[in-house]
Design an enzyme around this catalytic site. Structure first.
Site, PDB file in Angstrom:
ATOM      1  CB  THR A  32      44.859   4.173   1.644  1.00 11.03           C
ATOM      2  OG1 THR A  32      44.536   4.737   2.938  1.00 11.03           O
ATOM      3  CG2 THR A  32      46.357   4.064   1.485  1.00 11.03           C
ATOM      4  NE  ARG A  37      43.525   1.202   9.188  1.00 10.45           N
ATOM      5  CZ  ARG A  37      43.121   1.979  10.175  1.00 10.45           C
ATOM      6  NH1 ARG A  37      43.167   1.534  11.413  1.00 10.45           N
ATOM      7  NH2 ARG A  37      42.667   3.207   9.947  1.00 10.45           N
ATOM      8  CB  CYS A  48      28.741  13.654  -0.468  1.00 10.30           C
ATOM      9  SG  CYS A  48      28.359  12.527   0.868  1.00 10.30           S
ATOM     10  N   GLY A  82      29.436   6.370   0.221  1.00 12.88           N
ATOM     11  CA  GLY A  82      29.382   7.529   1.116  1.00 12.88           C
ATOM     12  C   GLY A  82      29.898   7.170   2.504  1.00 12.88           C
ATOM     13  CE  LYS A  84      27.857  15.154   9.002  1.00 13.09           C
ATOM     14  NZ  LYS A  84      28.491  13.929   8.498  1.00 13.09           N
ATOM     15  CG  HIS A 118      25.130  10.525  -2.362  1.00 16.35           C
ATOM     16  ND1 HIS A 118      25.507   9.218  -2.200  1.00 16.35           N
ATOM     17  CD2 HIS A 118      25.713  11.204  -1.327  1.00 16.35           C
ATOM     18  CE1 HIS A 118      26.291   9.113  -1.134  1.00 16.35           C
ATOM     19  NE2 HIS A 118      26.438  10.305  -0.590  1.00 16.35           N
TER      20      HIS A 118
HETATM   21  N1  LIG Z   1      32.787   8.859   0.809  1.00 12.78           N
HETATM   22  C1  LIG Z   1      32.144   9.984   0.470  1.00 12.78           C
HETATM   23  O1  LIG Z   1      31.267   9.990  -0.410  1.00 12.78           O
HETATM   24  C2  LIG Z   1      32.494  11.266   1.163  1.00 12.78           C
HETATM   25  C3  LIG Z   1      31.959  12.467   0.670  1.00 12.78           C
HETATM   26  C4  LIG Z   1      32.262  13.674   1.319  1.00 12.78           C
HETATM   27  C5  LIG Z   1      33.073  13.657   2.436  1.00 12.78           C
HETATM   28  N2  LIG Z   1      33.565  12.457   2.902  1.00 12.78           N
HETATM   29  C6  LIG Z   1      34.413  12.488   4.084  1.00 12.78           C
HETATM   30  O2  LIG Z   1      35.758  12.185   3.683  1.00 12.78           O
HETATM   31  C7  LIG Z   1      36.434  11.485   4.743  1.00 12.78           C
HETATM   32  C8  LIG Z   1      37.026  10.198   4.174  1.00 12.78           C
HETATM   33  O3  LIG Z   1      35.977   9.384   3.689  1.00 12.78           O
HETATM   34  P1  LIG Z   1      36.228   8.075   2.813  1.00 12.78           P
HETATM   35  O4  LIG Z   1      34.890   7.736   2.268  1.00 12.78           O
HETATM   36  O5  LIG Z   1      37.380   8.241   1.901  1.00 12.78           O
HETATM   37  O6  LIG Z   1      36.611   7.008   3.962  1.00 12.78           O
HETATM   38  P2  LIG Z   1      37.516   5.697   3.871  1.00 12.78           P
HETATM   39  O7  LIG Z   1      37.371   5.027   2.562  1.00 12.78           O
HETATM   40  O8  LIG Z   1      37.181   4.935   5.086  1.00 12.78           O
HETATM   41  O9  LIG Z   1      39.015   6.253   3.977  1.00 12.78           O
HETATM   42  C9  LIG Z   1      39.507   6.820   5.169  1.00 12.78           C
HETATM   43  C10 LIG Z   1      40.932   7.288   4.970  1.00 12.78           C
HETATM   44  O10 LIG Z   1      41.371   7.873   6.200  1.00 12.78           O
HETATM   45  C11 LIG Z   1      42.573   7.229   6.627  1.00 12.78           C
HETATM   46  N3  LIG Z   1      42.629   7.136   8.085  1.00 12.78           N
HETATM   47  C12 LIG Z   1      41.726   6.553   8.917  1.00 12.78           C
HETATM   48  N4  LIG Z   1      42.157   6.634  10.196  1.00 12.78           N
HETATM   49  C13 LIG Z   1      43.361   7.254  10.155  1.00 12.78           C
HETATM   50  C14 LIG Z   1      44.305   7.626  11.143  1.00 12.78           C
HETATM   51  N5  LIG Z   1      44.112   7.361  12.438  1.00 12.78           N
HETATM   52  N6  LIG Z   1      45.445   8.255  10.741  1.00 12.78           N
HETATM   53  C15 LIG Z   1      45.654   8.523   9.426  1.00 12.78           C
HETATM   54  N7  LIG Z   1      44.797   8.194   8.446  1.00 12.78           N
HETATM   55  C16 LIG Z   1      43.655   7.570   8.812  1.00 12.78           C
HETATM   56  C17 LIG Z   1      42.514   5.848   6.014  1.00 12.78           C
HETATM   57  O11 LIG Z   1      43.818   5.314   5.976  1.00 12.78           O
HETATM   58  P3  LIG Z   1      44.100   3.725   6.115  1.00 12.78           P
HETATM   59  O12 LIG Z   1      43.796   3.145   4.760  1.00 12.78           O
HETATM   60  O13 LIG Z   1      45.542   3.663   6.469  1.00 12.78           O
HETATM   61  O14 LIG Z   1      43.188   3.205   7.171  1.00 12.78           O
HETATM   62  C18 LIG Z   1      41.926   6.157   4.650  1.00 12.78           C
HETATM   63  O15 LIG Z   1      42.933   6.630   3.793  1.00 12.78           O
HETATM   64  C19 LIG Z   1      35.399  11.284   5.851  1.00 12.78           C
HETATM   65  O16 LIG Z   1      35.521  12.309   6.805  1.00 12.78           O
HETATM   66  C20 LIG Z   1      34.081  11.413   5.108  1.00 12.78           C
HETATM   67  O17 LIG Z   1      33.030  11.844   5.953  1.00 12.78           O
HETATM   68  C21 LIG Z   1      33.306  11.280   2.285  1.00 12.78           C
END
Ligand SMILES: NC(=O)c1ccc[n+]([C@@H]2O[C@H](COP(=O)([O-])OP(=O)(O)OC[C@H]3O[C@@H](n4cnc5c(N)ncnc54)[C@H](OP(=O)(O)O)[C@@H]3O)[C@@H](O)[C@H]2O)c1
Length: 338
Positions: free
Chosen positions: A11, A39, A128, A159, A212, A241
């Protein structure tokens, strides 16, 4: 073939693009499970022609799963990845938690595909801002050996996940309305602003996000001598980015040579014509999988061993989802050829 695939964090900002990428790249599987937090349980998500209900990420969820692509916060990955592996799955993880673990390969498929050999169940996709920089550095390193990199990032609000983009919108609106907006995701209002801090203090005044880029670059390129001096800045751009990069090489390098190397490297598109105002910009790179480079020029402060350039990539695609799906494709072909 991996028969059952689980997308964890389906999600989130990255998870949604993982689902798009699996469809666009025609990744083969028989069944798919989508997992997230309490959630989201029960929410319905369209995956190709199927409607799939989100299930709870909890022990037991991976009993029937072969491959996991996960994008959850660090602490969630730290908790679930070990039991997912125990239950029989291979985990491709996007979080920061496993990247520097010596037993975990950290992979950019265009750069170090060989690193998947001997994995122990968890494989990591880099940060990223590291990924796009290392895709661009790799051909220069191979030809002329990169000794030192000075990089400043201009990182989009996505990000920081879906919450980052929500906050950019509300911050811009509050600013235009003349009202106050209490930031939650970022340290300060991000609308009409730049914030020169991503992450907390980690090492000698450098932040966790900046370090990182130091540690992961060395691990992916397999060269502990590469020196990286990063400054990471959050900017009011939703996706894409950008990075200003200065590279110092051991062998002399010309602009022509650098362009030739970039053009020959997989995953890089050169957009570089200053006279015609052609250079990569986030708005042109969103939704694309390549790393875009431009403004390629000699380091006029140096001695013929330096190149400066500008680098842009979609942080949710090559910076996250695309890279993870490419790692899954590598695993798929290694299973098929075993
Ligand atoms: N955004 C970027 O550009 C990027 C790039 C490289 C790496 N990352 C890494 O990828 C990861 C996700 O990033 P994102 O940007 O997609 O974040 P996000 O939009 O906040 O999404 C987080 C996801 O994790 C789930 N989640 C959170 N807490 C949880 C729990 N306790 N149990 C199960 N699922 C849980 C959320 O589910 P719910 O919807 O149910 O809360 C949601 O699906 C992070 O570690 C981030 O550092 C991100």
């Amino acid at each position: 073939m991996f028969e059952t695939l689980a997308v964890v964090g389906a999600t989130g900002a990255v998870g949604r693009i993982v689902l798009d990428q699996l469809a666009d790249r025609d990744f083969p599987y028989k069944r798919i499970k989508l997992l997230a937090s309490q959630r989201s349980v029960g929410r319905e998500v369209q995956v190709k022609d199927q409607t799939v209900k989100i299930e709870l990420l909890a022990p037991g969820a991976f009993q029937d799963v072969d491959l996991v692509i996960a994008s959850t916060p660090d602490e969630v990955s730290a908790d679930f990845a070990p039991y997912a592996v125990k239950e029989g799955a291979v985990v491709v993880d996007e979080s920061g938690f496993w990247r520097m673990d010596p037993t975990v390969p950290l992979i950019i498929p265009e750069v170090n595909p060989q690193a998947i050999a001997g994995h122990q169940g968890i494989l990591a996709s880099p940060n990223c801002s590291t990924t796009q920089m290392v895709v661009a550095l790799a051909p220069l390193h191979q030809a002329c050996r990169v000794k030192r990199v000075v990089v400043s990032t201009y990182q989009a609000t996505s990000g920081a996940g879906l919450a980052g983009n929500v906050e950019l919108e509300s911050s811009v609106r509050a600013h235009l309305d003349g009202g106050a907006n209490q930031p939650e995701t970022f340290q300060y209002p991000i609308g009409f602003n730049l914030i020169p801090q991503i992450g907390g203090e980690k090492h000698q005044g450098y932040t966790s996000e900046e370090m990182k880029m130091v540690y992961e670059t060395r691990k992916i390129l397999g060269d502990e001598d590469i020196q990286v001096c990063p400054t990471a800045v959050r900017v009011p751009v939703m996706t894409g980015h950008s990075e200003s990069i200065l590279v110092e090489t051991e062998e002399p390098i010309s602009v022509e040579k650098a362009i030739e190397l970039f053009n020959a490297a997989p995953g890089i598109t050169v957009v570089d014509d200053l006279d015609r105002k052609q250079y990569p910009m986030p708005k042109d790179c969103v939704g694309k999988d390549d790393v875009f480079v431009g403004r390629i020029r000699a380091d006029i402060s140096g001695n013929g061993h330096g190149i400066a350039f500008w680098c842009v990539s979609d942080n949710l695609r090559k910076g996250a989802a695309t890279n993870a799906v490419q790692i899954a494709e590598l695993l798929q072909s290694s299973v098929a050829s075993a």
